[in-house]
Scaffold this motif. Structure first.
Motif, mmCIF file in Angstrom:
data_model
loop_
_atom_site.group_PDB
_atom_site.id
_atom_site.type_symbol
_atom_site.label_atom_id
_atom_site.label_comp_id
_atom_site.label_asym_id
_atom_site.label_seq_id
_atom_site.Cartn_x
_atom_site.Cartn_y
_atom_site.Cartn_z
ATOM 1 N N ALA A 85 0.793 -1.230 0.000
ATOM 2 C CA ALA A 85 0.000 0.000 0.000
ATOM 3 C C ALA A 85 0.818 1.269 0.000
ATOM 4 O O ALA A 85 0.273 2.346 -0.089
ATOM 5 C CB ALA A 85 -0.924 0.002 1.214
ATOM 6 N N LEU A 86 2.138 1.184 0.105
ATOM 7 C CA LEU A 86 2.952 2.386 0.253
ATOM 8 C C LEU A 86 3.922 2.573 -0.896
ATOM 9 O O LEU A 86 4.326 1.636 -1.542
ATOM 10 C CB LEU A 86 3.794 2.296 1.539
ATOM 11 C CG LEU A 86 3.129 2.692 2.847
ATOM 12 C CD1 LEU A 86 4.108 2.474 3.973
ATOM 13 C CD2 LEU A 86 2.708 4.146 2.815
ATOM 14 N N ARG A 87 4.304 3.835 -1.094
ATOM 15 C CA ARG A 87 5.512 4.159 -1.841
ATOM 16 C C ARG A 87 6.475 4.740 -0.822
ATOM 17 O O ARG A 87 6.290 5.830 -0.344
ATOM 18 C CB ARG A 87 5.221 5.203 -2.936
ATOM 19 C CG ARG A 87 4.448 4.667 -4.100
ATOM 20 C CD ARG A 87 4.033 5.813 -4.992
ATOM 21 N NE ARG A 87 5.164 6.671 -5.352
ATOM 22 C CZ ARG A 87 5.979 6.426 -6.367
ATOM 23 N NH1 ARG A 87 5.802 5.348 -7.101
ATOM 24 N NH2 ARG A 87 6.974 7.250 -6.649
ATOM 25 N N ALA A 88 7.492 3.987 -0.462
ATOM 26 C CA ALA A 88 8.409 4.433 0.578
ATOM 27 C C ALA A 88 9.468 5.347 -0.012
ATOM 28 O O ALA A 88 9.566 5.509 -1.212
ATOM 29 C CB ALA A 88 9.074 3.226 1.236
ATOM 30 N N THR A 89 10.278 5.937 0.870
ATOM 31 C CA THR A 89 11.388 6.742 0.403
ATOM 32 C C THR A 89 12.672 6.200 0.980
ATOM 33 O O THR A 89 12.700 5.601 2.051
ATOM 34 C CB THR A 89 11.248 8.211 0.853
ATOM 35 O OG1 THR A 89 11.135 8.249 2.268
ATOM 36 C CG2 THR A 89 10.019 8.840 0.238
ATOM 37 N N VAL A 125 10.669 4.745 -3.597
ATOM 38 C CA VAL A 125 10.820 3.322 -3.842
ATOM 39 C C VAL A 125 9.449 2.758 -4.142
ATOM 40 O O VAL A 125 8.565 2.799 -3.301
ATOM 41 C CB VAL A 125 11.438 2.602 -2.628
ATOM 42 C CG1 VAL A 125 11.564 1.116 -2.919
ATOM 43 C CG2 VAL A 125 12.799 3.193 -2.318
ATOM 44 N N ALA A 126 9.243 2.228 -5.332
ATOM 45 C CA ALA A 126 7.923 1.744 -5.726
ATOM 46 C C ALA A 126 7.621 0.443 -5.023
ATOM 47 O O ALA A 126 8.284 -0.550 -5.219
ATOM 48 C CB ALA A 126 7.893 1.543 -7.240
ATOM 49 N N LEU A 127 6.591 0.481 -4.176
ATOM 50 C CA LEU A 127 6.214 -0.705 -3.428
ATOM 51 C C LEU A 127 4.769 -1.097 -3.667
ATOM 52 O O LEU A 127 4.285 -2.034 -3.062
ATOM 53 C CB LEU A 127 6.403 -0.446 -1.918
ATOM 54 C CG LEU A 127 7.812 -0.154 -1.456
ATOM 55 C CD1 LEU A 127 7.788 0.164 0.040
ATOM 56 C CD2 LEU A 127 8.742 -1.304 -1.711
ATOM 57 N N VAL A 181 -11.094 3.105 -8.367
ATOM 58 C CA VAL A 181 -10.209 1.945 -8.231
ATOM 59 C C VAL A 181 -8.816 2.352 -8.666
ATOM 60 O O VAL A 181 -8.618 2.906 -9.749
ATOM 61 C CB VAL A 181 -10.708 0.750 -9.071
ATOM 62 C CG1 VAL A 181 -9.706 -0.393 -9.019
ATOM 63 C CG2 VAL A 181 -12.068 0.276 -8.563
ATOM 64 N N ASP A 182 -7.844 2.077 -7.832
ATOM 65 C CA ASP A 182 -6.441 2.383 -8.071
ATOM 66 C C ASP A 182 -5.748 1.082 -8.476
ATOM 67 O O ASP A 182 -5.690 0.136 -7.698
ATOM 68 C CB ASP A 182 -5.859 2.929 -6.758
ATOM 69 C CG ASP A 182 -4.397 3.308 -6.844
ATOM 70 O OD1 ASP A 182 -3.683 2.767 -7.705
ATOM 71 O OD2 ASP A 182 -3.965 4.134 -6.033
ATOM 72 N N ASN A 183 -5.260 1.013 -9.704
ATOM 73 C CA ASN A 183 -4.622 -0.232 -10.142
ATOM 74 C C ASN A 183 -3.103 -0.211 -10.015
ATOM 75 O O ASN A 183 -2.405 -1.060 -10.574
ATOM 76 C CB ASN A 183 -5.043 -0.579 -11.575
ATOM 77 C CG ASN A 183 -4.544 0.421 -12.606
ATOM 78 O OD1 ASN A 183 -3.572 1.151 -12.373
ATOM 79 N ND2 ASN A 183 -5.209 0.470 -13.748
ATOM 80 N N GLY A 184 -2.596 0.755 -9.262
ATOM 81 C CA GLY A 184 -1.154 0.853 -9.075
ATOM 82 C C GLY A 184 -0.483 1.779 -10.062
ATOM 83 O O GLY A 184 0.708 2.056 -9.951
ATOM 84 N N ALA A 185 -1.246 2.274 -11.022
ATOM 85 C CA ALA A 185 -0.741 3.243 -11.994
ATOM 86 C C ALA A 185 -1.822 4.257 -12.344
ATOM 87 O O ALA A 185 -1.603 5.459 -12.282
ATOM 88 C CB ALA A 185 -0.265 2.530 -13.265
ATOM 89 N N ASP A 186 -3.011 3.757 -12.690
ATOM 90 C CA ASP A 186 -4.110 4.615 -13.130
ATOM 91 C C ASP A 186 -5.188 4.725 -12.059
ATOM 92 O O ASP A 186 -5.315 3.877 -11.187
ATOM 93 C CB ASP A 186 -4.758 4.047 -14.392
ATOM 94 C CG ASP A 186 -3.755 3.774 -15.500
ATOM 95 O OD1 ASP A 186 -2.738 4.505 -15.564
ATOM 96 O OD2 ASP A 186 -3.983 2.836 -16.283
ATOM 97 N N MET A 187 -6.007 5.780 -12.158
ATOM 98 C CA MET A 187 -7.221 5.890 -11.372
ATOM 99 C C MET A 187 -8.403 5.651 -12.298
ATOM 100 O O MET A 187 -8.630 6.417 -13.236
ATOM 101 C CB MET A 187 -7.352 7.260 -10.723
ATOM 102 C CG MET A 187 -8.645 7.402 -9.888
ATOM 103 S SD MET A 187 -9.060 9.129 -9.521
ATOM 104 C CE MET A 187 -7.693 9.595 -8.456
ATOM 105 N N GLY A 221 -1.157 6.892 -15.246
ATOM 106 C CA GLY A 221 0.140 7.096 -14.613
ATOM 107 C C GLY A 221 1.108 5.994 -14.965
ATOM 108 O O GLY A 221 0.827 5.137 -15.807
ATOM 109 N N GLU A 222 2.235 6.011 -14.300
ATOM 110 C CA GLU A 222 3.245 4.983 -14.497
ATOM 111 C C GLU A 222 3.113 3.924 -13.418
ATOM 112 O O GLU A 222 2.468 4.121 -12.394
ATOM 113 C CB GLU A 222 4.642 5.615 -14.449
ATOM 114 C CG GLU A 222 4.875 6.668 -15.524
ATOM 115 C CD GLU A 222 6.247 7.309 -15.414
ATOM 116 O OE1 GLU A 222 7.028 6.867 -14.537
ATOM 117 O OE2 GLU A 222 6.534 8.237 -16.170
ATOM 118 N N ALA A 223 3.708 2.770 -13.663
ATOM 119 C CA ALA A 223 3.628 1.664 -12.723
ATOM 120 C C ALA A 223 4.096 2.091 -11.334
ATOM 121 O O ALA A 223 5.062 2.854 -11.193
ATOM 122 C CB ALA A 223 4.478 0.493 -13.214
#
Length: 329
Positions: free
Chosen positions: A8-12, A22-24, A65-71, A85-87
């Protein structure tokens, strides 16, 4: 096991002295929960979604719905991609109570990484609300439309709906996990709070916590250990649903199920019992009669499927959409 935090996160982190994201977002969850789909089909539920259908009028309303790139926005008319968006760039969209506005996180033109934005529910009139020197994500509009609660890495913030007056509310020394959900009266919101391991820096012992809109009155509703995430407050204010794996289940490598607890901290109850299938990121139907959530089979799937069920966890059906539901209007 930090599966729900990772998913669920994008960490740094720091590389060569510079902060980078960091794409998580999609390192573990999965798609198309065959176990649940088979369960729904076998039961012959009258509102089961047929193959090839994205949504049904009987389901009603609209869902982000958020698919990890698009809304994506699902409705009786089908699926519409509001933002591409991007992956691994999660959008975390949230409707205003009247459904006219959406707040979300996206790559900003100023500040570091993702920032908080707003737009019309049609996807028009995009406006950047924050320009922080850290990533900002997971925004949730208060039901009265006055405040937006959002997160930076492990911290909770609140600002006015126009983006002014942002301030951190969370207590230093704790880790605040993914997911914020307002009470219907806008006086409180619910999050998860965990301890931080001094050696590894990893969070543990995450509990369901409520907090007043000004950051005061932080109260733990659970004290059961294990790992919890993505709490969601019911429209009538009585119940909070969340994803949970108990300490024993963690030790056995078991998956995350959905649980509920009363908003006063009583009545902890397990909703789903799906072996080798995890569920998280629950949203409530505006009527409170149904929930939708992300579901994936741990061993066989790589992207989550959006599932729908009655509020008590029964009558599970697939909405034939992939990703994480983030709002239902």
């Amino acid at each position: 096991m930090r599966r729900t935090i990772i998913s669920a996160l994008r960490a740094t982190t720091t590389v060569g002295g510079a902060l980078v994201g960091v794409a998580l977002a999609l390192t573990s969850p999965a798609l198309a929960s065959p176990a649940l789909a088979a369960q729904a089909g076998a039961a012959g539920f009258p509102d089961a979604v047929q193959a090839g259908s994205t949504w049904t009028a009987r389901t009603g309303g609209r869902m982000l719905v958020d698919n990890g790139a698009d809304m994506d926005q699902l409705s009786a008319g089908g699926k519409q991609t509001l933002l591409a968006g991007e992956a691994y760039e999660r959008k975390y969209g949230s409707y205003s109570k009247d459904g006219a506005k959406i707040v979300y996180s996206d790559q900003g033109t100023k500040g570091f990484g993702a920032q908080i934005w707003s737009m019309d529910s049609s996807g028009r009139n995009r406006r950047q609300l924050t320009s922080l020197d850290t990533e900002a994500f997971g925004p949730e509009l208060s039901p009265n439309g006055k405040k937006i609660a959002f997160q930076t890495q492990g911290a909770i913030w609140v600002m006015n709906a126009d983006g002014t007056g942002s301030r951190k509310l969370s207590t230093d020394g704790y880790y605040y996990g993914t997911g914020i959900s307002w009470a219907p009266d806008s006086a409180k919101f619910v999050v998860t709070r965990g301890q931080i391991d001094e050696r590894s820096g990893e969070p543990y012992q995450l509990e369901i916590v409520t907090m007043n809109a000004d950051g005061s009155g932080e109260t733990a509703l659970t004290k059961s250990g294990g790992d919890k995430n993505s709490p969601a407050w019911s429209p009538d204010g009585s119940t909070i649903v969340f994803s949970y794996t108990t300490t024993k289940a963690q030790q056995q490598g078991d998956t995350y199920d959905l649980w509920t607890i009363k908003s006063n901290g009583n009545g902890l109850k397990q909703l789903t019992h799906t072996k080798n299938v995890s569920e998280q990121d629950t949203v409530w139907a505006p009527t409170g009669a149904a929930i939708a959530y992300a579901s994936w089979a741990e061993q066989t799937e790589t992207s989550p499927r959006v599932m729908k069920a009655k509020a008590d966890g029964t009558s599970v059906t697939s909405l034939d959409a992939t990703g994480y539901p983030t709002a239902w209007s």
